[in-house]
Structure formats: structure tokens, C-alpha cells
Scaffold this active site. Structure first.
Site, PDB file in Angstrom:
ATOM      1  N   HIS A 136       6.889  26.469  37.649  1.00 13.73           N
ATOM      2  CA  HIS A 136       6.107  26.383  36.399  1.00 13.73           C
ATOM      3  C   HIS A 136       5.070  25.284  36.632  1.00 13.73           C
ATOM      4  CE1 HIS A 136       8.677  29.049  34.070  1.00 13.73           C
ATOM      5  NE2 HIS A 136       9.740  28.396  34.491  1.00 13.73           N
ATOM      6  N   ASP A 159       4.267  30.472  36.832  1.00 12.41           N
ATOM      7  CA  ASP A 159       3.159  30.574  35.888  1.00 12.41           C
ATOM      8  C   ASP A 159       2.292  29.331  36.079  1.00 12.41           C
ATOM      9  OD1 ASP A 159       5.279  29.983  32.928  1.00 12.41           O
ATOM     10  OD2 ASP A 159       4.730  28.650  34.579  1.00 12.41           O
ATOM     11  N   ASN A 195      18.750  27.785  41.449  1.00 13.24           N
ATOM     12  CA  ASN A 195      17.400  27.862  40.896  1.00 13.24           C
ATOM     13  C   ASN A 195      17.008  26.517  40.298  1.00 13.24           C
ATOM     14  OD1 ASN A 195      15.070  29.482  40.190  1.00 13.24           O
ATOM     15  ND2 ASN A 195      15.820  29.535  38.079  1.00 13.24           N
ATOM     16  N   GLU A 211      19.020  24.721  37.469  1.00  9.65           N
ATOM     17  CA  GLU A 211      18.541  23.362  37.165  1.00  9.65           C
ATOM     18  C   GLU A 211      19.640  22.293  37.205  1.00  9.65           C
ATOM     19  OE1 GLU A 211      16.428  23.846  33.466  1.00  9.65           O
ATOM     20  OE2 GLU A 211      15.232  25.480  34.254  1.00  9.65           O
ATOM     21  N   GLU A 229       9.856  31.866  38.856  1.00  9.32           N
ATOM     22  CA  GLU A 229       9.341  31.771  37.477  1.00  9.32           C
ATOM     23  C   GLU A 229       7.887  31.293  37.453  1.00  9.32           C
ATOM     24  OE1 GLU A 229      12.020  29.562  34.969  1.00  9.32           O
ATOM     25  OE2 GLU A 229      13.804  30.385  35.924  1.00  9.32           O
TER      26      GLU A 229
END
Ligand code: G3I
Length: 643
Positions: free
Chosen positions: A540, A571, A504, A463, A569
Site C-alpha cells: 500500500h 495500490d 503477509n 501483519e 495488496e
């Protein structure tokens, strides 16, 4: 002191500050955790991407003590897990919480009422619309045993009545509506509350709910001048959730006694079922670990009796309830996700946490995870605050156990994260700017030295881009400029020449300034020959996601730069009362987008059961809280198989 040299100034040892100016990086933006962080000016705008770093050897002795034999975990015999071919380990020494000095001190209290923190949303001019506030507050001091009663009178310069809500409540406190426009904190204090506690209430502007004033009051609780005047309260245990477990799985549950008088109760089971017993936790003996193996389906209730340390006749009674289902209830039809994904040429996995031995339902958690995933990411066990919470202190056990779990299930491992702006221990937050490069490289070195044999993918930088574009302001950017990423990747490549090194990021699955800034950053990194191999799209997302074309286009832009794409990641949070089927369609769309891009090699979710998601309230995953299959699971099976 900087240990890096730039090839443009090979003979010079450039202090990081000068290096930072070379790359035109200006710091001084708002805190990195602030989502409207405008970011730091992008060095590439000047057209000069800068030059390749060359790492100098790390100093010896190191800035902080390296791991030693004392940091080696030891066998952890009092907890169960279902895979028999490896032993669990635990860290030694007192648990870290016991070591860390209380956050707030008398000096903080004496400094007076903290300044209110005002959040001004775009479009609000405080000169015209004044911020809401609370009238007449001050810090409060009581003796244990006395009641804290603080009345909150919200005011707004324009005369309207602000809203208000508390941010957390002290143990046993209530925040009551007085039905006259005010509310009151009422807190019956006891010896367990000694020290300085911060209590924060947020006032919300009547005209704009994003315009807020967050006011903290410090409450000092002193020892009682007459201890006998403080009532002796019956003990209890910390709350334990109701779990769904699989018949035949071993169960371990940590039972932690609690007593508002600050004493430590004893713990015993009343009339326990057969094969259920308590074992003292080896690190914190006043904790008890309940071990049991529920053999038949049904609901089991354990009655837990706690006895007061000062008056054994004063007892508390609590219950631990397990819903035990037959193994068949957890069976999932069709092939396992990793198998289906492999047939389509990609790896499928998930984030995994120490649930498999730290929670009662660890057996079914471990069994499902071990069968469904070919790659795992430690959700939080490899973060700096977990691994190295104090200088020279290392807690490797959770990560060691996750690596053992991965090995036992033939899983690859993603090392996550090496360099991040979050989940840093206080001591790292407090490091001197000029020492940070070495601290960062020492941490990278220690983690990679221990785990590189088991790790295939490293989230080297996590990030780095600000939400509005530009670089995220952070300890690392402040100390080294953009080159912190060059240094981290160079260090990682030096330590693990064959691993896939990943940058990432979140919120890069659609068009916008953040993705544009990422591309610009990648171009500069690649111009400086920084060894980035792949970009991690965290994804996300929410159930209203519909930018699949933009996701495909962004993946293509990464692929065009010769980089792999990992979905790291995934979801899908349910919003707007969307159905599980809509959620399933989003999972399907993202899988299809990945499969359509030849450079998309890995697809991982961020957990797999809603029970242990970091956004559990939005049920973002594909098994529910009790491991039942949701439509999204079938959608994954079908879409991973190309159907
Ligand atoms: O382990 C401690 C425990 O000892 C302590 O008693 C407890 C209460 O303070 O905290 C526990 O640590 C928590 C940790 O998760 C492990 O459960 C931290 O407070 C909590 O902040 C931490 O949250 C994690 C968060 O990253 C910050 O590290 C979330 O579970 C995790 O899902 C989230 O994951 C991040 C990725 O790493 C990066 N991408 C975004 C993603 C979501 O924020």
C-alpha cells in the site's frame, strides 16, 4: 490450556505461558493498532529460535459451536448479477446488527465522564508542555425530543487556544463555531436516538498538532415523558450514491427506510420506469430491493416515496440517480491484465468485494473483474468478524458468492486472512488468554474446511511485525507468544497440504527496522520448520514512493531464503497533488521490480476502481470511480508485458 507440544519437551504439555517464556517473548506493549507500537522483544535475539511445534487434536466438544445446517446460506433471488451460470446465496436469520447488544449502557453513563485519551508525540514533555483539555464537560441526559447543546471550551495550560474537531457526529447533529473560541454540539434528539451515545471531540495542542486530547461525552437519550410533545418527522431513506452503470446490466439497489421518530416507513416508487420494481429483502422485509435493467444511455431518476408509519399522509420524497453509459464506454483496449501477466510468467489479480451484487454498478464491476483477474482476494468477506460474528453463528454467503464468482471466471482464490489482529468480533476480543489457541485453531479449521478446495493461497498470518520492528502485540502473541504463527501455519498445512501458505505484511517494500524484524522472524520460523511458502508484500504505497532498489533488495532477501514473493495488496495513493502519470510510473516500477525477481509469482492490487478503495479519497487505483481507464491501467498493460 495449550494443545501444542514442543519437540524439546515432547513429553510435557507446556501451558502457552511457559512456551512463551521459552521463546523469550515479553508482552505488555501498547495496543497492536497503535502505529508507534515499539513491538515485543524479538525471541531470536537470545540466539535460540525455539523448537518445532506439534499440534495436539482439538478438543471435542469444541469451545464454540461448529457451523451447522442452520448456517448454510440459501438462494438469494431478489438481487441480480451478470454472470448467469451460478446462483447467489444469502445468509438466513436476522442481520447481525440486529442481534448485537448496544455498545454503551447505562452503567457506562453512570461511570461518569470518560477519561480524556492523550496522544503525546515524540519530543513532547507533558511536564513542560501540558496537554490541551476541555473545561467543564460532563455527561448529558435528555429526553427524546429535547435539544442537546454542549459547549466546548478548549484550554491549554500554557494559555494558548487549542484547535478542536469532532470525531463523527450523531445523526442530525451539528458542531457549530460560536466565534468566541468555543464550539457547540447541537443535536435535536428523537426516538431513533434512544440509548447512550458517545460523542468525541479532539483538542489539538497549539504548539504541536500531533499532541492531542480526545474527550468523549456520553449522551443518554431517554424515552419522552410526553410522546405527543415530540414532533412527527417525515420519513426518508438512507443515502444512496449516484452510480454509473452500463446499459443492459441488471441493477439491484437496497433501499432502507429511516425515520427520526424510530418508526419504519413504507417505501414505494413513484411513476417508475418500465421494468423497475421493488422486492422486500428476504432477511429484513422492511428493506426494499429496487430491481431494474436500464436499457438505454442517459440519466435515470427513480422517485422514492416513503410514508410515515404513524401518519401515512406524512411522506418523504427521495431520488436515486443512475448515469447509464453504453457498453462501449467501458471497453478497454489491448489485452486483459491477467493475459498479459501470464505471458510474463506471473499471475495478476485484485481484491474483490460483494459489490458485484450488493451495489447498483455490480454488473460492470463483475464484468471487468471477471475479465481482468486470474486471482482474487476477498477484501473483507473472509475476516473473522464477517464469517463468525458471534460464537456459533456463521455468515458464509458473501464468501460463498465470491467463490462462485471466482469459479465462474476461472480465478484462483487467496484466503485472506486466517490470523490477524484486526476485524475480530467482540466475542473473540473477550476470550480468555488460555483458550485463544483453541479458538484460533477452531476458526482456521472451519474456514479452511469450507474453502480449501477453492483456495490456492492462504494468508495464514497477517501483519505480525510491529511498525518499529519487533513483533506486533496482539491477542495471539499474548496467548501463545511467537509460536502462534507456528501453530497457525502447522494447522493450515495439516488442513491443506498443497496450498501455498503465506505470511503477509505491509510496509516491507523498503529498508528499515520492520523489514529487518521480518527477516529475523522468518529465520526463526524456518529454523523451527514452520511451513511458510511465501511472503506477501502488501505494498500500500503512495505516489511519492521511490525505493524501488530497496524493494528489489528486500524481495531478493526473501528469495534467498527459498520463499516466493507475492505482491498482495498493491495500490498507489496520490499524495502531494501528484499527477495520474506519476502514479502510473509507480505502478510500472513495482511491476518491473516484481518481474525482475524470478521468485515474484503473483501480483495483486487491492481493488481496481477508485470508487471502492479503502482509501478512495486518494484515488489509488487504475480505473476511476466510473470505471474509466487511468494512465496506471496502460502502465500495467505495458509493464506486465515487459514493455
Ligand atoms: O460489512 C459491514 C457492514 O455490514 C456494516 O454496516 C458497515 C458499517 O459498520 O461495516 C461493514 O464492514 C466494513 C468492512 O470493511 C466491509 O466493508 C468494516 O466496517 C470496515 O472496517 C472494513 O474495512 C476493511 C479493513 O481492511 C478492515 O477489515 C477495508 O475495507 C479493507 O480494505 C481493509 O483491508 C486491509 C487488508 O485486509 C489487510 N491489509 C491492510 C488492508 C487495508 O487496511
Amino acid at each position: 490450556m495449550s494443545l501444542l507440544r514442543t519437540s524439546a519437551a515432547r513429553s510435557l504439555r507446556l501451558p502457552a505461558l511457559i512456551t512463551g517464556i521459552l521463546f523469550g517473548v515479553l508482552s505488555g506493549c501498547s495496543s497492536s493498532d497503535d502505529n508507534d507500537d515499539p513491538g515485543v522483544d524479538i525471541p531470536g535475539d537470545s540466539g535460540d529460535p525455539g523448537t518445532t511445534v506439534v499440534l495436539e487434536p482439538l478438543p471435542n466438544p469444541p469451545l464454540t459451536e461448529a457451523p451447522s445446517a442452520d448456517d448454510e446460506p440459501v438462494p438469494f433471488d431478489s438481487v441480480f448479477h451478470t454472470v448467469t451460470d451460478y446462483a447467489l446465496v444469502r445468509d438466513t436469520g436476522p442481520r447481525i446488527e440486529d442481534d448485537i447488544v448496544a455498545d454503551l449502557t447505562e452503567a457506562d453513563y453512570a461511570a461518569g465522564l470518560p477519561e480524556a485519551v492523550i496522544t503525546v508525540p515524540a519530543g513532547v514533555d507533558p511536564a513542560i508542555n501540558g496537554a490541551p483539555y476541555f473545561e467543564g464537560l460532563s455527561n448529558v441526559r435528555v429526553e427524546a425530543g429535547q435539544l442537546v447543546d454542549i459547549r466546548y471550551v478548549p484550554r491549554d495550560p500554557e494559555g494558548e487556544l487549542p484547535g478542536m474537531f469532532p470525531q463523527g457526529l450523531p445523526d442530525g447533529a451539528t458542531f457549530d463555531d460560536n466565534f468566541d473560541g468555543t464550539k457547540s454540539l447541537r443535536w435535536q434528539t428523537y426516538q431513533a436516538d434512544l440509548g447512550v451515545t458517545a460523542f468525541t471531540v479532539v483538542a489539538v495542542d497549539p504548539a504541536n498538532s500531533e499532541y492531542r486530547s480526545s474527550q468523549t461525552v456520553l449522551i443518554a437519550v431517554d424515552p419522552p415523558s410526553d410522546p405527543a410533545s415530540v414532533p412527527n418527522i417525515a420519513p426518508s431513506i438512507l443515502p444512496i450514491a449516484r452510480y454509473t452503470v452500463r446499459a443492459g446490466d441488471p441493477v439491484s439497489i437496497f433501499i432502507i427506510g429511516t425515520d427520526r421518530n424510530g418508526t419504519v416507513p413504507s417505501i414505494e416508487l413513484l411513476d417508475p420506469p418500465a421494468n423497475a420494481f421493488l422486492t422486500p429483502d428476504e432477511r429484513t422485509p422492511e428493506w426494499q430491493i429496487l430491481q431494474a435493467v436500464p436499457e438505454t444511455a442517459g440519466t435515470i431518476t427513480f422517485d422514492v416515496l416513503t410514508r410515515d408509519a404513524d401518519d401515512p399522509a406524512l411522506t418523504g420524497l427521495d431520488q436515486i440517480i443512475l448515469d447509464v453509459l453504453e457498453p462501449a464506454e467501458f471497453e478497454r483496449s489491448g489485452d486483459r491484465l491477467k493475459t498479459i501477466a501470464a505471458g510474463s510468467g506471473i499471475e495478476f489479480g485484485s481484491a474483490i468485494s460483494p459489490v458485484f451484487y450488493m451495489q447498483a454498478d455490480g454488473g460492470v464491476y463483475e464484468s471487468i473483474a471477471g475479465s481482468e483477474f486470474g486471482v482474487m482476494t476477498p477484501e473483507s468477506s473472509m475476516k473473522w468478524i464477517a464469517i463468525n460474528p458471534l460464537p456459533g453463528r456463521f455468515e458464509f454467503a458473501d464468501m460463498d458468492n465470491l467463490v462462485s464468482f471466482a469459479r465462474a471466471n476461472a480465478m484462483k482464490v487467496r484466503g485472506h486472512p486466517l490470523v490477524w489482529h484486526r476485524s475480530l468480533p467482540d466475542w473473540v476480543e473477550e476470550t480468555a488468554v488460555e483458550d485463544r489457541e483453541v479458538h484460533m485453531r477452531e476458526y482456521i479449521t472451519r474456514v479452511m474446511t469450507r474453502y480449501s478446495d477453492d483456495v490456492d493461497y492462504w494468508d495464514v498470518i497477517n501483519e505480525p511485525v510491529a511498525d518499529e520492528g519487533g513483533l506486533r502485540d496482539s491477542l495471539w502473541l499474548e496467548a501463545m507468544g511467537e509460536q502462534y504463527m507456528d501453530i497457525a501455519f502447522a494447522q493450515a498445512r495439516e488442513l491443506d497440504p498443497t496450498a501455498i501458505l503465506v505470511l503477509n505484511e505491509y510496509d516491507i517494500g523498503f529498508a528499515g527496522p520492520k523489514f529487518d524484524a521480518l527477516l529475523s522472524l522468518l529465520d526463526r520460523l524456518r529454523a523451527r520448520e514452520v511451513p511458510v511458502d511465501a511472503v506477501g508484500f502488501q505494498l500500500h504505497v503512495s505516489s511519492n514512493f521511490d525505493q524501488f532498489d530497496e524493494l528489489a533488495s528486500n524481495m531478493a532477501a526473501i528469495a534467498e531464503r527459498g520463499l516466493d514473493i507475492h505482491v498482495t495488496e498493491l495500490d498507489v495513493a496520490i499524495v502531494d497533488d501528484d499527477s495520474d502519470q506519476i502514479q502510473a510510473d509507480i505502478y510500472r516500477g513495482i511491476v518491473e521490480t516484481c518481474l525482475a525477481q524470478s521468485r515474484c509469482k503473483v501480483l495483486q492490487s487491492w481493488g481496481f476502481t477508485d470508487r471502492y478503495s479503502f482509501r478512495t479519497g486518494q484515488t489509488p487505483l487504475y480505473l476511476d470511480r466510473d470505471y474509466a481507464v487511468k494512465p496506471a491501467y496502460q502502465a500495467l498493460q505495458e509493464s506486465l508485458g515487459g514493455n
